[in-house]
Write an enzyme that holds these catalytic residues in place. Structure first.
Site, PDB file in Angstrom:
ATOM      1  N   MET A 127      -4.092   4.450  -1.113  1.00 50.58           N
ATOM      2  CA  MET A 127      -4.994   4.958  -0.091  1.00 50.58           C
ATOM      3  C   MET A 127      -6.000   5.959  -0.654  1.00 50.58           C
ATOM      4  SD  MET A 127      -4.681   3.470   2.803  1.00 50.58           S
ATOM      5  CE  MET A 127      -5.619   4.601   3.827  1.00 50.58           C
ATOM      6  N   VAL A 178       0.843  -1.200   0.000  1.00 46.79           N
ATOM      7  CA  VAL A 178       0.000   0.000   0.000  1.00 46.79           C
ATOM      8  C   VAL A 178       0.871   1.240   0.000  1.00 46.79           C
ATOM      9  CG1 VAL A 178      -1.743   1.310   1.268  1.00 46.79           C
ATOM     10  CG2 VAL A 178      -1.819  -1.193   1.275  1.00 46.79           C
ATOM     11  N   CYS A 179       0.500   2.216  -0.831  1.00 43.24           N
ATOM     12  CA  CYS A 179       1.111   3.550  -0.782  1.00 43.24           C
ATOM     13  C   CYS A 179       0.011   4.573  -0.993  1.00 43.24           C
ATOM     14  CB  CYS A 179       2.235   3.690  -1.813  1.00 43.24           C
ATOM     15  SG  CYS A 179       1.669   3.779  -3.524  1.00 43.24           S
ATOM     16  N   ALA A 180       0.371   5.815  -1.260  1.00 42.32           N
ATOM     17  CA  ALA A 180      -0.633   6.874  -1.361  1.00 42.32           C
ATOM     18  C   ALA A 180      -1.526   6.713  -2.587  1.00 42.32           C
ATOM     19  CB  ALA A 180       0.040   8.238  -1.373  1.00 42.32           C
ATOM     20  N   GLY A 240      -0.837   4.116  -5.199  1.00 38.92           N
ATOM     21  CA  GLY A 240      -0.705   2.813  -5.835  1.00 38.92           C
ATOM     22  C   GLY A 240       0.425   2.694  -6.830  1.00 38.92           C
TER      23      GLY A 240
END
Length: 419
Positions: A119, A91-93, A95
């Protein structure tokens, strides 16, 4: 035949896995403050590890393959902490960087996928579930897990009303189309502070009336009248959606115009007055000490409803509070026995007010600007909307103590957005 390798999961797929308690491990590569603000969560505990992307990677040059750098970083720092017996969700901000992480993990032999859209997409994901109904009406709950926001849609005889819609209005149009109904009313229980309302836009798009209590048609801090078209809600007024009867009940305290809607005398859409785990915070208008007694009186009146009244709040603080069908509901009798805020009512007004003022969470600066947007005083673009809605809602009285009093609770009213 070669086995097809899954490389990404949509927020919908992630939620289904979380909801069914399927084994999963989350590797979140955002900055630590972002991870603490909000993260991917479900109704069951999921092990997670947060390591910022810039700490995981040690790029040796601008031309280096990023996936190779991920592999080197995982080998050096994470191998003992990563499970081999379950799916790893990267997961990151947005994708993008997590896609490299997931690919690196797969090359190391892990079962890993990237969450599509990161996210940002998780924050914009919704699901809906049937709550209950009868031969002449159906009630649906629309849930935004990442934000803890809950909306409701009442359907009867092909007619529909949407209560507390979020800004992504297509979910409500899709729901109505799926059940063969036409949206004819849009209603907000109050002028929301934690999220941008989709009420005015849904009203305009469908050319149907939008309803709000007139006390909430004034920004409580700026003291400016709303620049949106609305029809006023009144205490005790009854209206019909198809053959279903809805009564408006005025419960000031969270806001001066806070209302609840009683459907067929049994289902209470409590807005932000009463939650499953807590009660409303009265300080978001900057007048905590003045509004707390109003909240006390409102909750006392609410408790006069029958114990079998089904309470359906507009928010939740704990995602695990949903039932087996992922619906957030409880009877008023159950809440009388378990809700800390309601238990305090029995100790009298002074004890209740002291309890509230001693348990107010931080006042997010963005909430002032969100109320401005919901009153039509400003019009944030999509980028600003995403920024304003970062993190979970903080509309309930919480365990985190803060300094009480109007001046202490009120942020700088000149702040235009969250920083």
């Amino acid at each position: 035949m070669l086995k097809q390798v899954t490389t990404a999961s949509s927020p919908q797929q992630v939620w289904e896995r979380l909801s069914h308690n399927e084994p999963m491990f989350i590797l979140d590569v955002r900055n630590r403050d972002e991870f603490e603000r909000w993260r991917v969560e479900g109704p069951h505990p999921v092990p997670a590890l947060n390591i910022p992307y810039f700490e995981l990677l040690d790029l040796e040059g601008e031309q280096e393959d990023v996936v190779e750098a991920v592999i080197r970083g995982v080998r050096a720092q994470l191998m003992p902490q990563l499970p081999s017996d379950r799916l790893i969700l990267a997961v990151c901000a947005e994708g993008n960087t997590s896609n490299y992480v997931a690919e690196g993990l797969r090359r190391l032999g892990f079962d890993a996928v990237n969450m599509e859209g990161g996210m940002e997409a998780w924050g914009n994901f919704y699901y809906w579930r049937p709550v209950d109904g009868s031969a002449h009406f159906s009630l649906y709950q629309v849930v935004r897990p990442a934000r803890g926001c809950v909306s409701h849609v009442l359907v009867s005889d092909g007619h529909a009303a949407v209560f507390d819609p979020a800004r992504h209005i297509e979910i409500y149009r899709e729901l109505a189309a799926d059940v063969g109904a036409r949206i004819e009313k849009v209603l907000d229980t109050h002028l929301h502070a934690d999220h941008l309302s989709g009420g005015p836009q849904l009203s305009q798009r469908g050319n149907v009336p939008y309803h709000l209590h007139p006390y909430d048609a004034i920004h409580p801090i700026d003291m400016l009248p709303a620049r949106i078209r609305y029809r006023p809600l009144e205490e005790g007024k009854t209206f019909r959606i198809g053959s279903a009867e809805v009564t408006t009940l005025h419960f000031p305290g969270h806001t001066l115009g806070m209302v609840a809607f009683l459907i067929e005398g049994h289902y209470l859409l409590s807005g932000d007055s009463l939650f499953l785990e807590s009660i409303a915070r009265p300080d978001l208008g900057g007048k905590a000490e003045a509004w707390t007694p109003l909240l006390y009186d409102s909750l006392k009146r609410m408790l006069q409803l029958p114990d079998d009244t089904v309470v359906l709040p507009a928010h939740f603080s704990d995602i695990a509070a949903g039932d087996a069908n992922d619906v957030f509901r409880a009877t008023l009798g159950e809440l009388k026995r378990s809700n800390p805020g309601l238990l305090k009512l029995a100790e009298g007004e002074r004890a209740f007010c002291d309890y509230i003022l001693a348990n107010l969470p931080e006042f997010p600066a963005a909430y002032v600007e969100i109320k401005r947007a919901n009153a039509g005083l400003v019009s944030p673009d999509e980028s600003k909307a995403q920024e304003l809605e970062l993190g979970k809602n903080i509309c309930a009285v919480g365990k985190a103590h803060s300094v009480s009093g109007d001046k202490a609770a009120l942020p700088d009213t000149h702040i235009a957005s969250a920083t």
